[in-house]
Design an enzyme around this catalytic site. Structure first.
Site, PDB file in Angstrom:
ATOM      1  N   CYS A   1       0.865  -1.177   0.000  1.00  0.00           N
ATOM      2  CA  CYS A   1       0.000   0.000   0.000  1.00  0.00           C
ATOM      3  C   CYS A   1       0.901   1.226   0.000  1.00  0.00           C
ATOM      4  O   CYS A   1       2.015   1.190  -0.508  1.00  0.00           O
ATOM      5  CB  CYS A   1      -0.952  -0.025   1.194  1.00  0.00           C
ATOM      6  SG  CYS A   1      -0.125  -0.095   2.798  1.00  0.00           S
TER       7      CYS A   1
ATOM      8  N   HIS B   1      27.447   6.139   2.782  1.00  0.00           N
ATOM      9  CA  HIS B   1      26.675   6.083   1.528  1.00  0.00           C
ATOM     10  C   HIS B   1      27.042   7.292   0.677  1.00  0.00           C
ATOM     11  O   HIS B   1      26.825   8.430   1.081  1.00  0.00           O
ATOM     12  CB  HIS B   1      25.178   6.093   1.846  1.00  0.00           C
ATOM     13  CG  HIS B   1      24.301   5.731   0.679  1.00  0.00           C
ATOM     14  ND1 HIS B   1      24.105   6.560  -0.395  1.00  0.00           N
ATOM     15  CD2 HIS B   1      23.582   4.612   0.426  1.00  0.00           C
ATOM     16  CE1 HIS B   1      23.292   5.977  -1.250  1.00  0.00           C
ATOM     17  NE2 HIS B   1      22.957   4.794  -0.783  1.00  0.00           N
TER      18      HIS B   1
END
Length: 631
Positions: free
Chosen positions: A27, A552
């Site tokens: 969802c 990252h």
């Protein structure tokens, strides 16, 4: 950004592998699974996966709460599963209620983006008419109105696709059934009868007339029809010879299913839907504020179970029968604003910088209609803000119900962007009462949270936050914690400022960001390299002291597939602080349009009292103290 492939593969592993999955979908914020054996799901381990906000069983459905990036993670889930499930059934008996809620959720959640986008266009068109920016005869208005109404008018086709996937039958046969319901013969006959004209009947089985019913925008008839289709098709396949099954199984199936749908399931579903819409309208008309109070105070609890999507067919049916929804949408709106109000109150009152950051970002998300970050990350965690939101939502729910606030189109996310769907030229006060209701909900939850208070996170001693410039020893500890060094030269930025919600909202953990000035990354701590993807855009290190760190490089740079990156180590290597990990071509990455910001995240932040930056801004150099993780 988060390594979606790693999240997906780890989740699948921890729920018992793809062999344990019978169905999977998503969802707005969560992955949803049907499992063969729920006992195989390692719930606590899944909650600890970086990028996962929570995990829970709701009935017979297992839900993994991801947040705004759930669509990206689900793409990787499908890659792992090789589809949306690998088996045909569950080994555990499901309750009727759980199975029904599971079916409804599985059918309607894939359709929501289409309903949301077209519904918002319809709301904006209503605003344009109300403000006399255009007329209903204008060319652009007519084209946009067709766009806005298309999904709703032809909804049986959309429901047919998702229902066939849920019931595991042919999508094209399902569309064929929907096509009959919306065939011009049916639509024109219904319109003619409604206009008082006589229409020749379609007679079957020696005197049984096919009822002319308006199936546009309907949902229950096609769901029943597809359910019956799945049963008949499997039955026909059992005895149909393989040599002719491709042609004759679909033919025999449709010849059986369509007449039964026209005579039984279609009319039955229509009358049931009409009765449901009228009944709910009657309840809210007569019970009024009491019904609004109860639903407003409990709606967040329903959201927590993930079963709020079971309301979608009720809302859609209300639009078809009544032309509006005066129940679920308005109350959902005010309860979302209550979660936002509590989160912002926490941001104002908290003395902890990280808590302030998360509360602010999740409060903004709640204003836009996504409440899970605020609920799970702030309000529910601190308890009293959640209670404040429930109380405010109940009061505001009673208010909007008393004034019969209506939504005139679907809006998907029930947040500030959905305001246009509450605008109507015929009832101009509708949007005014809604505005008062959502303001009331936000303000009351904000005030209630400030009055009730909450247990704030521990704030580190001032000495732990004083800038310390150069550090010679990599393993140096500060105030009983671990010192994390800068991996690259550049300009410090708060993590909340990066253009990726997974990092900015602290979902993966606390940390810092650096806008790099060169292309070399060195180890911030001593430890073992545990993560080094083929794209080489990120490195994970488990420190000798147990600190789990992720460096990252860039946002969305995983899309480069390793281009412009060169690794100096490999997974499994032991590195010392200051040792070169990788290099990257900063110029090329920028020229390709990627944000090169380097994020440094303590992914096991929950194992520490706090993770604090040594400096908030300014230039920083490799091996300078960047963060301190306080035990």
């Amino acid at each position: 950004m988060a390594d979606n492939a790693k999240i997906a593969s780890t989740v699948i592993k921890e729920i018992g592998g793809k062999e344990n999955v019978t169905n999977a979908w998503h969802c707005v914020t969560r992955l949803r699974f049907n499992l063969k054996d729920r006992k195989l799901a390692q719930v606590d381990a899944i909650k600890d996966i970086p990028g996962v906000m929570g995990a829970q069983f709701s009935g017979d459905q297992f839900q993994v709460i991801i947040g705004n990036t759930v669509g990206d993670v689900f793409e990787e889930v499908e890659n792992v599963l090789g589809g949306t499930g690998s088996a045909s059934g569950s080994t555990e008996k499901e309750s009727i209620v759980s199975k029904l809620m599971d079916i409804i959720s599985g059918i309607f959640t894939p359709i929501l983006p289409a309903l949301a986008g077209t519904g918002l266009i319809k709301g904006l068109l209503a605003l344009a008419l109300t403000l006399h920016w255009t007329t209903a005869t204008a060319g652009w208005y007519q084209v946009l109105y067709m766009i806005s109404d298309s999904v709703f008018y032809f909804l049986p086709f959309f429901v047919a696709v998702s229902a066939t996937r849920k019931f595991k039958t042919s999508e094209y046969l399902g569309l064929s059934v929907a096509g009959v319901l919306l065939y011009p013969t049916m639509v024109n006959a219904y319109n003619a009868i409604s206009a008082g004209k006589k229409v020749a009947a379609i007679t079957l089985f020696s005197g049984v007339n096919v009822p002319y019913v308006n199936y546009t925008s309907s949902v229950i008839p096609i769901i029943l029809g597809v359910w019956f289709l799945a049963i008949v098709q499997r039955w026909v396949k059992k005895w149909m010879p393989d040599a002719i099954t491709m042609m004759f199984t679909p033919m025999v199936t449709l010849v059986i299913v369509v007449p039964v749908t026209l005579l039984v399931f279609g009319p039955l579903g229509t009358y049931a839907g009409n009765g449901l819409a009228v009944g709910i309208s009657w309840l809210f008309t007569h019970a009024g504020p009491v019904a609004g109070l109860v639903l407003g105070a409990t709606f967040p609890l329903i959201v927590m179970t993930g079963m709020h999507y079971a309301f979608v067919p009720i809302v859609v049916n209300n639009f078809k029968v009544l032309g509006y929804d005066a129940t679920i949408f308005p109350i959902n709106f005010v309860t979302n604003m209550a979660q936002a109000g509590s989160a912002f109150a926490v941001a104002i009152r908290s003395k902890n910088a990280a808590t302030k950051q998360l509360a602010t970002s999740s409060g903004i998300s709640a204003l836009l209609g996504i409440t899970e970050p605020a609920m799970y990350g702030i309000n529910l965690k601190k308890k009293k803000p959640f209670y404040a939101a429930l109380a405010a939502g109940g009061i505001a729910g009673a208010f909007v119900t008393f004034f019969a606030v209506k939504a005139f189109a679907m809006a998907g996310l029930t947040g500030l962007t959905a305001l246009p769907v509450f605008i109507s030229a015929k009832t101009p006060m509708n949007i005014v009462w809604l505005a008062i209701g959502i303001t009331m909900s936000f303000v009351l939850s904000f005030i209630f949270t400030l009055v009730l208070g909450f247990e704030d996170d521990v704030v580190a001693a001032p000495s732990a936050t004083k800038p310390v410039k150069k550090v010679a020893a990599a393993d140096k500890t500060t105030v009983g914690g671990a010192t994390i060094l800068a991996p690259v030269q550049g300009t410090l930025e708060p993590l909340s400022s990066v253009a990726d919600d997974t990092f900015a909202q602290g979902i993966m953990g606390k940390g810092a960001a650096i806008i790099p000035e060169d292309g070399e990354i060195v180890a911030p701590i001593s430890g073992k390299v545990t993560v080094l993807p083929d794209s080489k855009h990120a490195v994970g290190i488990t420190g000798d002291d147990g600190t789990e760190l992720l460096v990252h490089v860039g946002i969305d740079t995983v899309e480069l597939g390793g281009k412009f990156f060169t690794a100096a180590v490999k997974a499994g290597d032991h590195v010392t602080a200051g040792q070169k990990l990788l290099s990257f071509d900063l110029k090329q990455i920028k020229e390709k349009g990627y944000d090169p910001t380097v994020m440094i995240i303590v992914t096991n932040s929950n194992d520490f009292t706090d993770v604090l930056p040594m400096n908030e801004s300014g230039v920083i150099y490799p091996k300078e103290q960047l963060l301190v993780a306080i035990k």
